[in-house]
Structure formats: structure tokens, C-alpha cells
Motif scaffolding. Structure first.
Motif, PDB file in Angstrom:
ATOM      1  N   GLN A  32       0.832  -1.210   0.000  1.00 17.40           N
ATOM      2  CA  GLN A  32       0.000   0.000   0.000  1.00 17.40           C
ATOM      3  C   GLN A  32       0.859   1.249   0.000  1.00 17.40           C
ATOM      4  N   GLU A  33       1.943   1.225   0.771  1.00 20.91           N
ATOM      5  CA  GLU A  33       2.839   2.375   0.834  1.00 20.91           C
ATOM      6  C   GLU A  33       3.501   2.627  -0.522  1.00 20.91           C
ATOM      7  N   ALA A  34       3.749   1.549  -1.277  1.00 22.01           N
ATOM      8  CA  ALA A  34       4.468   1.678  -2.546  1.00 22.01           C
ATOM      9  C   ALA A  34       3.577   2.144  -3.686  1.00 22.01           C
ATOM     10  N   VAL A  35       2.264   1.937  -3.547  1.00 24.16           N
ATOM     11  CA  VAL A  35       1.348   2.334  -4.615  1.00 24.16           C
ATOM     12  C   VAL A  35       1.282   3.860  -4.683  1.00 24.16           C
ATOM     13  N   GLN A  36       1.549   4.384  -5.871  1.00 27.47           N
ATOM     14  CA  GLN A  36       1.583   5.834  -6.055  1.00 27.47           C
ATOM     15  C   GLN A  36       0.399   6.264  -6.927  1.00 27.47           C
ATOM     16  N   ILE A  37      -0.605   6.839  -6.272  1.00 27.17           N
ATOM     17  CA  ILE A  37      -1.804   7.274  -6.989  1.00 27.17           C
ATOM     18  C   ILE A  37      -2.054   8.744  -6.673  1.00 27.17           C
ATOM     19  N   PRO A  38      -1.955   9.617  -7.668  1.00 25.89           N
ATOM     20  CA  PRO A  38      -2.228  11.041  -7.425  1.00 25.89           C
ATOM     21  C   PRO A  38      -3.659  11.256  -6.929  1.00 25.89           C
ATOM     22  N   THR A  39      -3.852  12.262  -6.104  1.00 27.36           N
ATOM     23  CA  THR A  39      -5.183  12.574  -5.586  1.00 27.36           C
ATOM     24  C   THR A  39      -6.164  12.844  -6.720  1.00 27.36           C
ATOM     25  N   SER A  40      -5.688  13.475  -7.795  1.00 29.05           N
ATOM     26  CA  SER A  40      -6.568  13.776  -8.923  1.00 29.05           C
ATOM     27  C   SER A  40      -7.115  12.493  -9.548  1.00 29.05           C
ATOM     28  N   ALA A  41      -6.274  11.464  -9.641  1.00 25.72           N
ATOM     29  CA  ALA A  41      -6.728  10.188 -10.211  1.00 25.72           C
ATOM     30  C   ALA A  41      -7.776   9.539  -9.312  1.00 25.72           C
ATOM     31  N   GLU A  42      -7.580   9.621  -8.011  1.00 26.75           N
ATOM     32  CA  GLU A  42      -8.551   9.061  -7.078  1.00 26.75           C
ATOM     33  C   GLU A  42      -9.886   9.789  -7.200  1.00 26.75           C
ATOM     34  N   THR A  43      -9.840  11.103  -7.372  1.00 28.97           N
ATOM     35  CA  THR A  43     -11.065  11.891  -7.499  1.00 28.97           C
ATOM     36  C   THR A  43     -11.838  11.511  -8.753  1.00 28.97           C
ATOM     37  N   VAL A  44     -11.125  11.444  -9.879  1.00 32.68           N
ATOM     38  CA  VAL A  44     -11.779  11.083 -11.142  1.00 32.68           C
ATOM     39  C   VAL A  44     -12.350   9.677 -11.072  1.00 32.68           C
ATOM     40  N   SER A  45     -11.581   8.751 -10.521  1.00 32.66           N
ATOM     41  CA  SER A  45     -12.044   7.370 -10.403  1.00 32.66           C
ATOM     42  C   SER A  45     -13.285   7.269  -9.524  1.00 32.66           C
ATOM     43  N   SER A  46     -13.284   8.012  -8.415  1.00 31.59           N
ATOM     44  CA  SER A  46     -14.431   8.000  -7.509  1.00 31.59           C
ATOM     45  C   SER A  46     -15.683   8.530  -8.203  1.00 31.59           C
ATOM     46  N   GLU A  47     -15.521   9.583  -8.996  1.00 28.01           N
ATOM     47  CA  GLU A  47     -16.660  10.134  -9.722  1.00 28.01           C
ATOM     48  C   GLU A  47     -17.188   9.133 -10.746  1.00 28.01           C
ATOM     49  N   ALA A  48     -16.281   8.469 -11.454  1.00 26.86           N
ATOM     50  CA  ALA A  48     -16.683   7.492 -12.470  1.00 26.86           C
ATOM     51  C   ALA A  48     -17.386   6.298 -11.835  1.00 26.86           C
ATOM     52  N   VAL A  49     -16.845   5.805 -10.727  1.00 27.58           N
ATOM     53  CA  VAL A  49     -17.455   4.665 -10.035  1.00 27.58           C
ATOM     54  C   VAL A  49     -18.858   5.020  -9.548  1.00 27.58           C
ATOM     55  N   SER A  50     -19.009   6.200  -8.980  1.00 24.81           N
ATOM     56  CA  SER A  50     -20.325   6.637  -8.502  1.00 24.81           C
ATOM     57  C   SER A  50     -21.317   6.722  -9.658  1.00 24.81           C
ATOM     58  N   TYR A  51     -20.868   7.245 -10.780  1.00 22.18           N
ATOM     59  CA  TYR A  51     -21.754   7.372 -11.943  1.00 22.18           C
ATOM     60  C   TYR A  51     -22.156   5.998 -12.466  1.00 22.18           C
ATOM     61  N   ILE A  52     -21.196   5.067 -12.513  1.00 20.90           N
ATOM     62  CA  ILE A  52     -21.497   3.707 -12.972  1.00 20.90           C
ATOM     63  C   ILE A  52     -22.516   3.041 -12.054  1.00 20.90           C
ATOM     64  N   LYS A  53     -22.348   3.173 -10.756  1.00 23.73           N
ATOM     65  CA  LYS A  53     -23.266   2.535  -9.816  1.00 23.73           C
ATOM     66  C   LYS A  53     -24.671   3.137  -9.894  1.00 23.73           C
ATOM     67  N   GLU A  54     -24.744   4.393 -10.277  1.00 21.63           N
ATOM     68  CA  GLU A  54     -26.038   5.056 -10.364  1.00 21.63           C
ATOM     69  C   GLU A  54     -26.755   4.740 -11.677  1.00 21.63           C
ATOM     70  N   HIS A  55     -25.995   4.462 -12.745  1.00 22.42           N
ATOM     71  CA  HIS A  55     -26.591   4.287 -14.075  1.00 22.42           C
ATOM     72  C   HIS A  55     -26.299   2.930 -14.701  1.00 22.42           C
ATOM     73  N   PHE A  56     -25.864   1.951 -13.907  1.00 17.43           N
ATOM     74  CA  PHE A  56     -25.458   0.655 -14.451  1.00 17.43           C
ATOM     75  C   PHE A  56     -26.568  -0.047 -15.226  1.00 17.43           C
ATOM     76  N   ASN A  57     -27.839   0.220 -14.856  1.00 14.21           N
ATOM     77  CA  ASN A  57     -28.965  -0.470 -15.503  1.00 14.21           C
ATOM     78  C   ASN A  57     -29.407   0.195 -16.803  1.00 14.21           C
ATOM     79  N   ASP A  58     -28.664   1.186 -17.241  1.00 17.50           N
ATOM     80  CA  ASP A  58     -28.932   1.823 -18.526  1.00 17.50           C
ATOM     81  C   ASP A  58     -28.198   1.050 -19.618  1.00 17.50           C
ATOM     82  N   PRO A  59     -28.913   0.393 -20.535  1.00 14.47           N
ATOM     83  CA  PRO A  59     -28.244  -0.419 -21.565  1.00 14.47           C
ATOM     84  C   PRO A  59     -27.330   0.388 -22.477  1.00 14.47           C
TER      85      PRO A  59
END
Length: 229
Positions: free
Chosen positions: A108-135
């Protein structure tokens, strides 16, 4: 970490009282030394888990560096040391578990993930979970709604989750589908449509590819498990 069969030495004496605790361990398979590089979860996750097979990982552990969460790691190392004199098989088993926790902390200490990447990923994951049932949900649509370039969203999600947006969407749809298969009597066509996959045959193929068994086999196995309880 000190690589075996290589000469190691210090560069100067310690300026304060220092105690060393050596943890010797071996690898079940071979290892390799690589040049220093940025590591994210896409490097570590080599194969996702299925219903019948576990996930596979490849650790990328630094040979040297600074631990930011020292207290957590030192706590586990002290537990290892405390159990060491014991000859109890149970304590030796506990040591293995604690040692693996130490490896996870270091990874975990070695994994280097910029805060910006975490923010974008979190937004994308939230959007997917909200709209996953849209074909019609696609990477292009997700990126457009979030106002990011599709390639950037993909890079951010791979770095933080080890999955592309499409892979994450498929995985999430199947997790919801498994819940519906277990908890309801809906036929597979209805389950497929409810999670955003209109083609039942395609749903079955994807389910088999990712979970290792067909949806019908999954339903029968879970029914048999419930009957034995």
C-alpha cells in the motif's frame, strides 16, 4: 528489503541507540528485480476472482523507502516478534497471517496514486453505480457526463481499481445480477435486463467468462448451499 545472495553494508554508524529485528522469508516462486517505476493497482492485480477461482496478484515491493504509516507496521512487526518464541502450531499460523498483513502494508505504501486520479475514479465509479442499468451506458457517455477525456478516465480507474471503466461496469452488473439470482425467482432474461444487458445470450456468455460458471449453474449451486444450511 535485502535481496539474498547480495552483499549488503551500511554507509555510516548509527547516531542513536538502534535495535534490529530481522524477518527472514521465502517466495513460493521466483522473483525478479526491476528498475524503480511508479506502481498502481493495475500492476498488482493479475487476474480477477471468479465464483470458483480466487484472484491472483503480483506484489511490487520496494527494496528501500520511507514508511509513512510507521505505527501500523511496527504494531504488526511487534506481534510477529512476540509470537516468535512460541512453538505452538496455532501461533506459527498466526505469524504467517501477520506477516502477510505486513506485506500488504508495504505494498500500500508503494502504490503511487495522485489525488486527482482518485477523485476522477471515484466520480466514475459513482456514476457507474447510479446508471449501471442503462443499456446505453458507455465509456464515452460516462466521460462526457463527467467532462473528462475517455482515455483519462480509463487511466485513472486502472490506477485506483485495476479495472477499466467497461470492466468495472460489467463486474458491477454481474454483482447485482448475482444478488437477483439468489434473492428472487426472476428468469435470467428479466435479471439480464434489470442490470442493463438486453441480450440474454450475451449476459450468459459474459457471466460464464467472468464467474467460470453459467448463471443457471450459479443458481443451482447457491440453492444447494442454502438447502444444506
Amino acid at each position: 528489503m535485502m535481496v539474498p545472495e547480495i552483499y549488503h553494508c551500511g554507509v555510516k554508524g548509527c547516531l542513536e541507540e538502534t535495535t534490529f529485528y530481522w524477518v527472514h522469508f521465502s517466495f513460493p516462486r521466483s522473483y525478479s528485480l526491476v528498475d524503480e517505476t511508479e506502481v498502481d493497482w493495475s500492476h498488482i492485480m493479475k487476474q480477477e476472482s471468479t465464483y470458483i477461482d480466487p484472484a491472483q496478484f503480483q506484489l511490487h515491493l520496494p527494496r528501500y523507502g520511507k514508511i509513512t504509516n510507521e505505527e501500523r507496521l511496527y504494531h504488526h512487526l511487534s506481534l510477529l516478534n512476540r509470537l516468535n518464541p512460541s512453538q505452538s502450531p496455532l501461533d506459527k499460523l498466526k505469524q504467517q497471517s501477520i506477516f502477510y498483513e505486513c506485506m500488504i502494508i508495504i505494498q500500500q505504501e508503494a502504490v503511487q496514486i495522485p489525488t486527482s486520479a482518485e477523485t476522477v475514479s471515484s466520480e466514475a465509479v459513482s456514476y457507474i453505480k447510479e446508471h449501471f442499468n442503462d443499456p446505453s451506458l458507455t465509456l464515452t457517455g460516462i466521460s462526457s457526463e463527467l467532462l473528462y477525456h475517455p482515455d483519462y478516465v480509463t487511466r485513472c480507474m486502472r490506477r485506483t481499481t485495476g479495472l477499466t471503466p467497461n470492466q468495472y461496469l460489467t463486474r458491477y452488473r454481474l454483482e447485482i445480477a448475482k444478488e437477483l439470482i439468489i434473492k428472487t425467482n426472476q428468469d435470467l432474461g428479466a435479471v439480464s435486463k434489470e442490470v442493463g444487458i438486453t441480450d440474454r445470450s450475451y449476459f450468459s456468455r459474459v457471466f460464464k467468462k467472468i464467474e467460470g460458471i453459467t448463471p443457471n449453474e450459479f443458481r443451482r449451486m447457491r440453492a444447494n448451499e442454502s438447502a444444506r444450511l
